[in-house]
Design a protein around this motif. Structure first.
Motif, mmCIF file in Angstrom:
data_model
loop_
_atom_site.group_PDB
_atom_site.id
_atom_site.type_symbol
_atom_site.label_atom_id
_atom_site.label_comp_id
_atom_site.label_asym_id
_atom_site.label_seq_id
_atom_site.Cartn_x
_atom_site.Cartn_y
_atom_site.Cartn_z
ATOM 1 N N GLN A 193 0.835 -1.191 0.000
ATOM 2 C CA GLN A 193 0.000 0.000 0.000
ATOM 3 C C GLN A 193 0.879 1.254 0.000
ATOM 4 O O GLN A 193 2.094 1.184 0.214
ATOM 5 N N LYS A 194 0.241 2.392 -0.238
ATOM 6 C CA LYS A 194 0.906 3.678 -0.079
ATOM 7 C C LYS A 194 0.407 4.326 1.204
ATOM 8 O O LYS A 194 -0.794 4.424 1.428
ATOM 9 N N ALA A 247 3.600 -5.505 4.009
ATOM 10 C CA ALA A 247 3.340 -6.262 5.232
ATOM 11 C C ALA A 247 3.257 -7.737 4.883
ATOM 12 O O ALA A 247 2.628 -8.119 3.889
ATOM 13 N N VAL A 248 3.915 -8.568 5.682
ATOM 14 C CA VAL A 248 3.834 -10.031 5.568
ATOM 15 C C VAL A 248 3.223 -10.534 6.863
ATOM 16 O O VAL A 248 3.771 -10.281 7.941
ATOM 17 N N GLU A 306 -7.655 -9.985 -4.567
ATOM 18 C CA GLU A 306 -6.670 -10.895 -3.992
ATOM 19 C C GLU A 306 -6.426 -12.076 -4.921
ATOM 20 O O GLU A 306 -7.351 -12.793 -5.305
ATOM 21 N N ASN A 307 -5.160 -12.266 -5.332
ATOM 22 C CA ASN A 307 -4.766 -13.349 -6.247
ATOM 23 C C ASN A 307 -5.518 -13.307 -7.577
ATOM 24 O O ASN A 307 -5.697 -14.342 -8.222
ATOM 25 N N THR A 308 -5.918 -12.115 -7.993
ATOM 26 C CA THR A 308 -6.701 -11.978 -9.227
ATOM 27 C C THR A 308 -6.128 -10.865 -10.091
ATOM 28 O O THR A 308 -6.108 -9.699 -9.676
ATOM 29 N N ALA A 309 -5.647 -11.237 -11.301
ATOM 30 C CA ALA A 309 -5.164 -10.230 -12.244
ATOM 31 C C ALA A 309 -6.350 -9.572 -12.930
ATOM 32 O O ALA A 309 -7.415 -10.187 -13.098
ATOM 33 N N THR A 337 -7.518 -0.325 0.476
ATOM 34 C CA THR A 337 -7.637 -1.639 -0.168
ATOM 35 C C THR A 337 -6.287 -2.049 -0.734
ATOM 36 O O THR A 337 -6.056 -1.990 -1.933
ATOM 37 N N PRO A 338 -5.350 -2.433 0.130
ATOM 38 C CA PRO A 338 -4.006 -2.761 -0.351
ATOM 39 C C PRO A 338 -3.990 -3.968 -1.268
ATOM 40 O O PRO A 338 -4.846 -4.843 -1.191
ATOM 41 N N THR A 339 -3.021 -3.986 -2.159
ATOM 42 C CA THR A 339 -2.821 -5.117 -3.056
ATOM 43 C C THR A 339 -2.392 -6.334 -2.256
ATOM 44 O O THR A 339 -1.502 -6.248 -1.415
ATOM 45 N N LYS A 340 -3.017 -7.498 -2.525
ATOM 46 C CA LYS A 340 -2.748 -8.695 -1.739
ATOM 47 C C LYS A 340 -2.429 -9.893 -2.621
ATOM 48 O O LYS A 340 -3.054 -10.106 -3.658
ATOM 49 N N ILE A 341 -1.451 -10.680 -2.178
ATOM 50 C CA ILE A 341 -1.200 -12.010 -2.722
ATOM 51 C C ILE A 341 -1.092 -12.949 -1.527
ATOM 52 O O ILE A 341 -0.329 -12.685 -0.595
ATOM 53 N N THR A 342 -1.874 -14.035 -1.548
ATOM 54 C CA THR A 342 -1.965 -14.926 -0.382
ATOM 55 C C THR A 342 -1.589 -16.358 -0.755
ATOM 56 O O THR A 342 -1.994 -16.868 -1.812
#
Length: 228
Positions: free
Chosen positions: A92-93, A103-104, A137-140, A155-160
């Motif tokens: 996020q910004k 963040a992890v 999340e996990n969606t291009a 709404t931060p960008t997420k990869i899970t």
């Protein structure tokens, strides 16, 4: 007579030595033309070298930030496998500091702890642009482009990753296969230096990390078209 001749010879030699010393002192130093020539040469060399130096610094900065993105994704995947839990990487910004943050965290453990991207390697993330081709999340997203812009902080960008280190279900969407390509673009996180003419647009100095498969395999890439 001999002594007189010797004295005259000695006096003449002394006078010649004095003239030589005076002459050498008058010739010491640089002329104005020589100084101006050196100054002009330094200016020309600086004009040639400065853009190359700044380009080198920008490349190093983006490389380090991209390494930090890759390290965060690998850390989340590793923690998910080791602890048999779902782990998420979010970007996020920060609207206050203007830093790009990462963040992890355990997906189900509450609020994430944010830190500036690249702080461990001396990168000032407030001078970088962060982008992603994620619409969820996990969606291009449905386009082939990966817009380099800041995602909203709410709404931060997420990869899970799941407990096996694979991308979590339901089945991730890796995007639409571009024309002329054989595989979809994957989930991209893009880091770039702002354009010199518009600080909200990316320059050609960009790097990205792409998660390509359901099992969570990822690569680091650079430039166009990989990071577009």
């Amino acid at each position: 007579m001999g002594n007189l001749t010797f004295k005259l010879f000695h006096t003449r030699m002394c006078n010649q030595n004095i003239k030589k010393r005076l002459h050498s002192q008058q010739d010491a130093g640089f002329s104005l033309i020589e100084v101006l020539t050196v100054v002009v040469m330094i200016g020309v060399l600086s004009a040639i070298a400065t853009p190359s130096w700044f380009a080198f610094v920008n490349r190093q900065k983006v490389n380090k930030a991209n390494d930090a993105v890759l390290a965060a994704l690998q850390e989340a995947q590793r923690e998910a496998k080791n602890k048999k839990l779902s782990y998420t990487v979010s970007f996020q910004k920060n609207p206050t500091t203007q830093n790009v943050e990462v963040a992890v965290y355990n997906t189900n453990a509450g609020s994430p702890t944010w830190k500036p991207l690249g702080v461990d390697v001396g990168v000032s993330s407030d001078k970088l642009l962060l982008g992603a081709n994620l619409s969820g999340e996990n969606t291009a997203n449905s386009t082939t482009n990966s817009p380099v812009s800041y995602p909203p902080s709410s709404t931060p960008t997420k990869i899970t990753f799941d407990y096996m280190g694979a991308l979590t279900l339901p089945t991730p969407n890796f995007g639409t296969v571009p024309t002329g390509a054989t595989e979809p673009p994957g989930l991209k996180i893009v880091v770039a230096v702002p354009s010199s003419t518009n600080s909200t647009l990316a320059s050609s100095v960009k790097r990205c990390v792409i998660v390509r498969t359901l099992l969570g395999s990822m690569i680091a890439a650079k430039g166009s078209p990989n990071c577009d």
